[in-house]
Design a protein around this motif. Structure first.
Motif, PDB file in Angstrom:
ATOM      1  N   LEU A  31       0.867  -1.187   0.000  1.00  0.00           N
ATOM      2  CA  LEU A  31       0.000   0.000   0.000  1.00  0.00           C
ATOM      3  C   LEU A  31       0.895   1.226   0.000  1.00  0.00           C
ATOM      4  O   LEU A  31       1.697   1.424   0.920  1.00  0.00           O
ATOM      5  CB  LEU A  31      -0.916   0.019   1.222  1.00  0.00           C
ATOM      6  N   ARG A  32       0.762   2.036  -1.026  1.00  0.00           N
ATOM      7  CA  ARG A  32       1.505   3.287  -1.130  1.00  0.00           C
ATOM      8  C   ARG A  32       0.524   4.433  -0.989  1.00  0.00           C
ATOM      9  O   ARG A  32      -0.472   4.493  -1.728  1.00  0.00           O
ATOM     10  CB  ARG A  32       2.225   3.353  -2.474  1.00  0.00           C
ATOM     11  N   VAL A  33       0.767   5.317  -0.026  1.00  0.00           N
ATOM     12  CA  VAL A  33      -0.149   6.417   0.263  1.00  0.00           C
ATOM     13  C   VAL A  33       0.505   7.734  -0.119  1.00  0.00           C
ATOM     14  O   VAL A  33       1.604   8.062   0.347  1.00  0.00           O
ATOM     15  CB  VAL A  33      -0.545   6.447   1.747  1.00  0.00           C
ATOM     16  N   GLN A  34      -0.154   8.475  -0.998  1.00  0.00           N
ATOM     17  CA  GLN A  34       0.307   9.789  -1.412  1.00  0.00           C
ATOM     18  C   GLN A  34      -0.794  10.817  -1.153  1.00  0.00           C
ATOM     19  O   GLN A  34      -1.963  10.547  -1.409  1.00  0.00           O
ATOM     20  CB  GLN A  34       0.663   9.788  -2.901  1.00  0.00           C
ATOM     21  N   LEU A  35      -0.394  11.975  -0.657  1.00  0.00           N
ATOM     22  CA  LEU A  35      -1.335  13.051  -0.361  1.00  0.00           C
ATOM     23  C   LEU A  35      -0.809  14.348  -0.949  1.00  0.00           C
ATOM     24  O   LEU A  35       0.403  14.520  -1.125  1.00  0.00           O
ATOM     25  CB  LEU A  35      -1.521  13.208   1.149  1.00  0.00           C
ATOM     26  N   THR A  36      -1.727  15.263  -1.246  1.00  0.00           N
ATOM     27  CA  THR A  36      -1.300  16.558  -1.763  1.00  0.00           C
ATOM     28  C   THR A  36      -0.968  17.532  -0.645  1.00  0.00           C
ATOM     29  O   THR A  36      -0.441  18.612  -0.904  1.00  0.00           O
ATOM     30  CB  THR A  36      -2.390  17.151  -2.673  1.00  0.00           C
ATOM     31  N   ASP A  37      -1.248  17.155   0.598  1.00  0.00           N
ATOM     32  CA  ASP A  37      -0.850  17.930   1.772  1.00  0.00           C
ATOM     33  C   ASP A  37      -0.946  17.007   2.970  1.00  0.00           C
ATOM     34  O   ASP A  37      -1.831  16.145   3.012  1.00  0.00           O
ATOM     35  CB  ASP A  37      -1.757  19.153   1.961  1.00  0.00           C
ATOM     36  N   ALA A  38      -0.042  17.161   3.931  1.00  0.00           N
ATOM     37  CA  ALA A  38      -0.035  16.277   5.099  1.00  0.00           C
ATOM     38  C   ALA A  38      -0.057  17.107   6.375  1.00  0.00           C
ATOM     39  O   ALA A  38       0.860  17.879   6.627  1.00  0.00           O
ATOM     40  CB  ALA A  38       1.194  15.375   5.084  1.00  0.00           C
TER      41      ALA A  38
END
Length: 263
Positions: free
Chosen positions: A232-239
């Motif tokens: 599972l790879r999790v990418q966000l545009t803001d954290a």
């Protein structure tokens, strides 16, 4: 790499789509998943059709970097407003969460309720999808704009959440015994929702979407051939600082490393 061994791409306006990831991890544990959350621009539910469609296309383009075999729009609002546009340009199949939820609702006898964001409810996407299957179905829809912020804040079991859920659920007629959770954030609020309307059957769009993905993999897309548990790879545009805490509760497991990507 064969198409079957490519990852499944999933995106949402924020972290609500992690409930769909949870359902996929339970049903299809061997599949590699890439999750993209547009946390920099949430919520989608209060924005215009044109803006949501543009955001959907941008998120689909970002996911294409991973060469997915399938893209799942794990956001009811983006499914309602952006699915056809993304399907028209995507090199891989794209599905949303509305059609699986509508299919499940159409199979249940009696009237159904739909709860969702203002944009999802205003689009009438669920009503149209349900009535394609059952033209006579009685449907009552309620926009619940305060529920997404409560979920994002992590107020999953709180007196304030109870009060707001009760107020929204009271807008549904008493005879409605089945309610579609028309937002992937809403399963995290089930404790409050169930207290506000005991005896209700709840249709979780994430769970029925996972089943729809399984059916697609049984066809031409194929299952990942490796037997080990998928990544599972999790990418966000803001954290934000609270992301891992709240996200882990959505996912029902440790969130792990999170990458921040530029739009």
């Amino acid at each position: 790499m064969s198409r079957a061994d490519r990852p499944i791409g999933i995106f949402d306006s924020g972290i609500g789509g992690l409930t769909v990831i949870h359902a996929l991890r339970q049903l299809l544990p061997q599949e590699d998943l890439v999750y993209l959350g547009d946390t920099a621009r949430l919520p989608y539910g209060t924005k215009s059709h044109r803006t949501i469609e543009r955001y959907t296309l941008q998120m689909g383009e970002l996911l294409q970097r991973h060469e997915p075999k399938l893209i799942v729009i794990a956001c009811n609002t983006a499914s309602a407003h952006g699915l056809p546009a993304l399907q028209a340009v995507s090199p891989c199949p794209v599905i949303g969460v509305i059609e699986p939820g509508a299919e499940a609702a159409a199979e249940v006898p009696g009237p159904v309720g739909i709860i969702g964001t203002l944009a999802t409810v205003s689009s009438a996407a669920y009503e149209l999808a349900i009535r394609r299957r059952d033209p006579g179905k009685v449907i009552h829809s309620v926009a619940c704009p305060l529920l997404v912020p409560l979920a994002e804040e992590g107020w999953f079991d709180d007196p304030v959440t109870d009060s707001i859920c009760r107020r929204y659920m009271n807008e549904l007629p008493f005879e409605v015994k089945t309610v579609v959770l028309g937002c992937t954030h809403y399963p995290t609020l089930m404790t409050s929702l169930e207290r506000s309307r005991p005896g209700t059957r709840w249709i979780d769009s994430g769970r029925v979407t996972a089943k729809a993905v399984d059916r697609m993999l049984q066809g031409t897309l194929g299952y990942r051939t490796a037997g080990a548990r998928g990544s599972l790879r999790v990418q966000l545009t803001d954290a934000s600082s609270r992301l891992k805490e709240v996200g882990s509760r959505f996912l029902e497991e440790a969130l792990g490393d999170v990458e921040v990507v530029e739009i």
